[in-house]
Every structure is written in C-alpha cells, then in structure tokens.
Write a protein that holds these residues in place. Structure first.
Motif, mmCIF file in Angstrom:
data_model
loop_
_atom_site.group_PDB
_atom_site.id
_atom_site.type_symbol
_atom_site.label_atom_id
_atom_site.label_comp_id
_atom_site.label_asym_id
_atom_site.label_seq_id
_atom_site.Cartn_x
_atom_site.Cartn_y
_atom_site.Cartn_z
ATOM 1 N N LEU A 160 -21.681 -1.221 51.922
ATOM 2 C CA LEU A 160 -22.190 0.201 52.252
ATOM 3 C C LEU A 160 -21.798 0.665 53.704
ATOM 4 N N ARG A 161 -22.685 -0.553 54.693
ATOM 5 C CA ARG A 161 -22.569 -0.968 55.892
ATOM 6 C C ARG A 161 -21.038 -0.869 56.889
ATOM 7 N N SER A 162 -20.101 -1.279 55.509
ATOM 8 C CA SER A 162 -18.555 -1.317 56.559
ATOM 9 C C SER A 162 -18.031 0.373 56.498
ATOM 10 N N GLY A 163 -18.346 1.288 56.203
ATOM 11 C CA GLY A 163 -18.182 2.494 56.097
ATOM 12 C C GLY A 163 -16.941 3.200 55.438
ATOM 13 N N ALA A 164 -17.370 2.959 54.906
ATOM 14 C CA ALA A 164 -15.767 2.605 53.434
ATOM 15 C C ALA A 164 -16.485 4.222 53.104
ATOM 16 N N LYS A 165 -15.362 4.755 52.779
ATOM 17 C CA LYS A 165 -16.231 6.515 52.276
ATOM 18 C C LYS A 165 -16.869 6.298 50.759
ATOM 19 N N ASP A 166 -16.438 5.540 49.717
ATOM 20 C CA ASP A 166 -17.198 5.257 48.358
ATOM 21 C C ASP A 166 -16.776 3.839 48.132
ATOM 22 N N VAL A 167 -17.772 2.973 47.805
ATOM 23 C CA VAL A 167 -17.867 2.010 47.228
ATOM 24 C C VAL A 167 -18.064 1.792 45.261
ATOM 25 N N TYR A 168 -17.966 1.516 45.030
ATOM 26 C CA TYR A 168 -17.804 1.914 43.143
ATOM 27 C C TYR A 168 -18.034 -0.186 42.864
ATOM 28 N N ILE A 169 -18.584 0.423 41.685
ATOM 29 C CA ILE A 169 -19.323 -1.433 41.014
ATOM 30 C C ILE A 169 -18.068 -0.768 39.499
ATOM 31 N N ALA A 170 -17.181 -1.851 38.975
ATOM 32 C CA ALA A 170 -17.003 -2.070 37.966
ATOM 33 C C ALA A 170 -17.435 -2.717 37.048
ATOM 34 N N THR A 171 -17.743 -2.479 36.623
ATOM 35 C CA THR A 171 -17.708 -4.351 35.135
ATOM 36 C C THR A 171 -17.736 -3.763 33.839
ATOM 37 N N ASP A 172 -18.003 -5.001 32.924
ATOM 38 C CA ASP A 172 -17.674 -5.029 31.380
ATOM 39 C C ASP A 172 -18.489 -5.112 30.928
ATOM 40 N N HIS A 173 -20.462 -4.845 31.314
ATOM 41 C CA HIS A 173 -21.220 -5.509 30.500
ATOM 42 C C HIS A 173 -22.435 -4.218 30.322
ATOM 43 N N PRO A 174 -23.236 -4.011 29.697
ATOM 44 C CA PRO A 174 -24.517 -2.723 29.797
ATOM 45 C C PRO A 174 -25.198 -3.170 31.016
ATOM 46 N N LEU A 175 -25.468 -4.808 30.718
ATOM 47 C CA LEU A 175 -26.852 -5.068 31.490
ATOM 48 C C LEU A 175 -26.037 -4.416 32.834
ATOM 49 N N VAL A 176 -25.315 -5.231 33.270
ATOM 50 C CA VAL A 176 -24.932 -5.074 34.252
ATOM 51 C C VAL A 176 -24.690 -3.459 35.118
ATOM 52 N N PHE A 177 -24.431 -3.010 34.518
ATOM 53 C CA PHE A 177 -24.605 -1.191 34.244
ATOM 54 C C PHE A 177 -25.839 -0.581 34.543
ATOM 55 N N ASP A 178 -26.506 -0.891 33.660
ATOM 56 C CA ASP A 178 -27.943 -0.354 33.857
ATOM 57 C C ASP A 178 -28.587 -1.355 34.703
ATOM 58 N N ALA A 179 -28.408 -1.928 34.843
ATOM 59 C CA ALA A 179 -28.716 -2.763 36.596
ATOM 60 C C ALA A 179 -28.025 -2.209 37.786
ATOM 61 N N ALA A 180 -27.047 -1.964 37.550
ATOM 62 C CA ALA A 180 -26.521 -1.379 38.988
ATOM 63 C C ALA A 180 -26.894 0.273 38.997
ATOM 64 N N LYS A 181 -27.121 1.253 38.113
ATOM 65 C CA LYS A 181 -26.850 2.175 37.936
ATOM 66 C C LYS A 181 -28.681 2.404 38.675
ATOM 67 N N ARG A 182 -29.805 1.166 38.643
ATOM 68 C CA ARG A 182 -30.399 1.627 39.487
ATOM 69 C C ARG A 182 -30.713 1.485 41.235
ATOM 70 N N PHE A 183 -28.953 1.415 41.717
ATOM 71 C CA PHE A 183 -29.617 1.554 42.965
ATOM 72 C C PHE A 183 -27.798 2.392 43.418
ATOM 73 N N THR A 184 -27.462 3.071 42.402
ATOM 74 C CA THR A 184 -26.205 3.671 42.968
ATOM 75 C C THR A 184 -25.504 4.127 41.635
ATOM 76 N N ASP A 185 -25.005 5.433 41.776
ATOM 77 C CA ASP A 185 -24.453 5.867 40.897
ATOM 78 C C ASP A 185 -22.750 5.678 40.565
ATOM 79 N N ASN A 186 -22.197 5.490 41.909
ATOM 80 C CA ASN A 186 -20.526 4.824 41.534
ATOM 81 C C ASN A 186 -20.513 3.262 41.038
ATOM 82 N N VAL A 187 -21.111 3.861 39.787
ATOM 83 C CA VAL A 187 -21.287 2.791 38.728
ATOM 84 C C VAL A 187 -19.466 3.002 37.391
ATOM 85 N N LEU A 188 -18.514 2.401 37.059
ATOM 86 C CA LEU A 188 -17.504 2.357 36.152
ATOM 87 C C LEU A 188 -17.501 1.471 34.952
ATOM 88 N N MET A 189 -17.930 1.733 33.781
ATOM 89 C CA MET A 189 -18.064 0.740 32.505
ATOM 90 C C MET A 189 -16.320 0.426 32.441
#
Length: 253
Positions: free
Chosen positions: A38-67
């Motif tokens: 985020l500090r890079s000034g990117a237009k958007d930052v997305y997390i791409a995961t294959d596991h629900p535990l990672v998805f749920d954890a990431a959702k606690r600090f961003t909405d930009n999470v993709l399963m």
C-alpha cells in the motif's frame, strides 16, 4: 504511472504450515506485506489466496481479497486468474509481490513498476549484489546476467557468469563478487502478457533449471532487470526465518 499489486498467498507450506498467517508481533505476516505494498502508492493492492483461513484473516484488514482455485501449478497461473477476475486491461501494469516477505521495501515495488512502464518489454524484475561467496555457489540463489540494455540474458541456479580463471582453478578467493547479481522474486507484468505467457509451450530450460521466467527468454521476449534501489530482505521459508524477522522488527521498534 498507475499499477496494481497482487500478493499470492498460499496456505500450504511444507516447512512452515499456514505461513501467511504466521504471527509477527500481533499481526499476520500477510498484513505486513499488504501494508508495505500500500505504501508504494499502487492504485489497488489485492491478495489472492486458495484457502478460506487466509481469506478470512485478510478480510479483517482489507476488502481486496480474492479466492482463487487451489489447482494452480504456479504463481503465474494464479496471477492469470486474478487478471480475469478483475477484468484488467491488457496494458495494466501488475506487480507480483510474494506473500512471505514481511520486510518488503515499498520503494522496490515502485521501482519495478516504473522499470516496466518506461520500456516496451512485457516483464520486469530486480536484482541485488552478491556479497557472500557461498551464495555464488548456492543453487537456491538464482543468478541473473543482463546485457547493456538491461535485458536479462539468462537466469540460472548455476554460478553465472562463469569466471574462467578462478573457477577452473577452484580458487574461491579469486572470484570477483562484483560480477554477480542475485535475482529478486518481484515481477512487473503487462496484464495481457500474463495469459500470453501461459499459452507459450513449456521450455526445456525452465524444466532443467526449475525457473518459470526462462520460458519468457526461450521464446524471445525481453525481461528488464535493474538493481534494487533499496535493501531486499530474505523471505520467510522456515520457523528460523520467521524468528529472524520477529527479532529484527522487535529491535526496530
């Protein structure tokens, strides 16, 4: 210059199970990577995961999470799915940042994005100087050799460039370390090239070396390479690596 960052975050890890969620001073490792991106000034930052535990954890600090699918054989395949899910334009610059680098320098993210932006190449990456002779001969440290136009000539686990006089005589003390560059696993792509890459036939070089980027060179495409402007810290692969990061950040506070 606009670019987006994608952080692949696989849950499975042989040496450190659940690696993206490893606790570092009260936060999951993945959150450190995300915040640095985020500090890079990117237009958007997305997390791409294959596991629900990672998805749920990431959702606690961003909405930009993709399963994404758990059947991908490589990070590039996962990245291609993200490009489809986000319907990114072909010329969009996508920076791929590994999810196990909590000490990521945001400046290096900007650097690799600009390197690609200022070129006609479909791909760009970074390197660092090698200061340890053992790293020259370590197959886990990928070396890169570039030409005068900062295009990669080759990536290898071998000690390239081969210094005839010192290496033929097996004289480590005579090896000139300034000749070596270690490849850093951060990439910038033009979104349209990611799918194009996957359509290319697998090359014999990438199979022999187990290095995906050799497919690009084998089929005649350029990869821009530049020395990282800011220090590149090692990623986290083992519990020992994790403890080093915790100790480093504890002392930095």
């Amino acid at each position: 210059m606009e670019f987006v960052v994608v952080i692949p975050a696989r849950y499975a890890s042989t040496r450190l199970p659940g690696k993206p969620l490893a606790d570092i001073l009260g936060k999951p490792m993945l959150q450190y990577v995300y915040e640095a991106a985020l500090r890079s000034g990117a237009k958007d930052v997305y997390i791409a995961t294959d596991h629900p535990l990672v998805f749920d954890a990431a959702k606690r600090f961003t909405d930009n999470v993709l399963m994404t699918k758990d059947s991908h054989q490589s990070g590039t395949e996962r990245l291609a799915e993200v490009v489809d899910l986000l319907s990114l334009e072909k010329e969009t610059i996508v920076v791929n940042v590994q999810g196990d680098e909590p000490l990521l320098a945001s400046e290096n993210v900007v650097q690799v994005a600009k390197l690609l932006h200022d070129s006609d190449a479909p791909m760009a990456t970074l390197s660092v100087d090698i200061h340890d002779i053992d790293e020259v001969f370590n197959p886990n440290a990928v070396k890169v050799v570039s030409n005068a136009k900062n295009n990669a000539l080759y990536f290898s686990r071998a000690s390239i460039p081969f210094q005839r006089d010192s290496m033929l005589n097996l004289d480590k003390n005579a090896v000139k370390l300034e000749a070596f560059q270690r490849h850093v696993g951060i990439y910038a792509y033009r979104a349209g090239f990611i799918k194009e890459y996957l359509a290319l036939p697998v090359s014999p070089l990438e199979v022999l070396e187990s290095l995906e980027q050799l497919r690009v060179l084998y089929h005649g495409y350029d990869i821009k390479v530049q020395k990282a402007n800011f220090p590149v810290h090692a990623g986290v692969d083992t519990p020992e690596d994790l403890q080093k990061v915790i100790d480093y950040l504890s002392n930095a506070v």
